[in-house]
Design a protein around this motif. Structure first.
Motif, short mmCIF file in Angstrom:
data_model
loop_
_atom_site.label_atom_id
_atom_site.label_comp_id
_atom_site.label_asym_id
_atom_site.label_seq_id
_atom_site.Cartn_x
_atom_site.Cartn_y
_atom_site.Cartn_z
N GLU A 170 0.80 -0.83 -0.09
CA GLU A 170 0.30 -0.34 -0.43
C GLU A 170 0.59 1.51 -0.03
N ASP B 16 -0.32 4.05 -2.21
CA ASP B 16 -1.90 4.94 -2.33
C ASP B 16 -1.66 6.03 -2.83
N ALA B 17 -1.10 6.86 -2.06
CA ALA B 17 -1.42 7.69 -2.53
C ALA B 17 0.50 8.71 -2.57
N VAL B 18 0.94 8.45 -4.18
CA VAL B 18 1.49 9.19 -4.82
C VAL B 18 2.02 10.85 -4.25
N PRO B 19 2.86 10.68 -4.31
CA PRO B 19 4.06 12.35 -3.87
C PRO B 19 4.34 12.86 -5.12
#
Length: 236
Positions: free
Chosen positions: A162, A165-168
């Motif tokens: 995971e 899940d939030a890609v910079p």
């Protein structure tokens, strides 16, 4: 610009923006946490995390051992990698026996000019702050390639991860995330921390990720389980 900074030698590499939880049991570092918490200085309360070249971190005391822990071996500049990262205190929990559980976040990189043991119980260092990394067009072009290589690597390593899940969106933040998450040697991580700019770090990460993905793909290419290869051949 230089400064004097308390430093904490560890067997890990801290990157800006990455979380580092620590359990503080040595008295000298308990003193450091107490001083940071009580400091009236405005702004972040931080100390330097530097990676040990050799030797080991102080041993964790055995709860069943009533003997006092052996005094830690002295650490000098030659025992440490020359580039570190400050850890900003974000959460501090004091335990009944005086130990601390702390949550820190990497903040800014520095290079070590000199290390000394002065009046303080902990090490301090003269450090020079490394410049903040500004995103440039080269880093912007490299970031999607590095992200794609990182996804391929993670899919081979652990498909259910995971991490992304939030890609910079910021290339510098992405470069630090890759460096801290990929299964690399301490030497490789340290080299990435010391990279002069984001573009250089992303280039190095592309080479490392492609190398590691190639190794993982070859391991997966074995046609039968290794345990089957060890079985005796059937007489039929």
């Amino acid at each position: 610009m230089s400064a004097r900074l308390p430093v904490f030698p560890l067997g890990t590499v801290l990157f800006p923006g990455l979380v580092l939880p620590l359990h503080i049991f040595e008295e000298r570092y308990r003193a450091l946490v107490r001083e940071l918490v009580s400091s009236p200085v405005d702004g972040p309360h931080e100390f330097g995390v530097v990676t040990l070249r050799r030797g080991a971190e102080a041993p964790t005391p055995d709860a069943d051992d009533d003997l006092p822990a052996a005094p830690p071996a002295p650490v000098g500049a030659d025992d440490l990698y020359p580039v570190g990262c400050t850890a900003e205190l974000r959460q501090v929990t004091e335990l009944p026996d005086g130990r601390f559980d702390i949550m820190t976040v990497g903040r800014r990189r520095f290079s070590i000019r000199d290390v000394s043991q002065g009046d303080e119980p902990y090490l301090t260092a003269d450090v020079e702050w490394l410049p903040d990394e500004a995103t440039d067009p080269v880093a912007e072009r490299l970031a999607p390639r590095a992200l794609a290589a990182f996804r391929t690597y993670l899919d081979l390593l652990r498909p259910d991860t995971e991490v992304l899940d939030a890609v910079p969106a910021d290339p510098t933040v992405l470069s630090h995330l890759i460096a801290a998450t990929a299964q690399l040697t301490t030497e490789e991580r340290q080299s990435l921390l010391a990279a002069p700019d984001t573009a250089g770090r992303l280039r190095a990460e592309l080479k490392l990720l492609n190398r590691e993905a190639g190794l993982l793909a070859r391991v997966r290419a074995v046609p039968v389980p290794l345990s089957d290869l060890a079985r005796p051949a059937s007489p039929n």
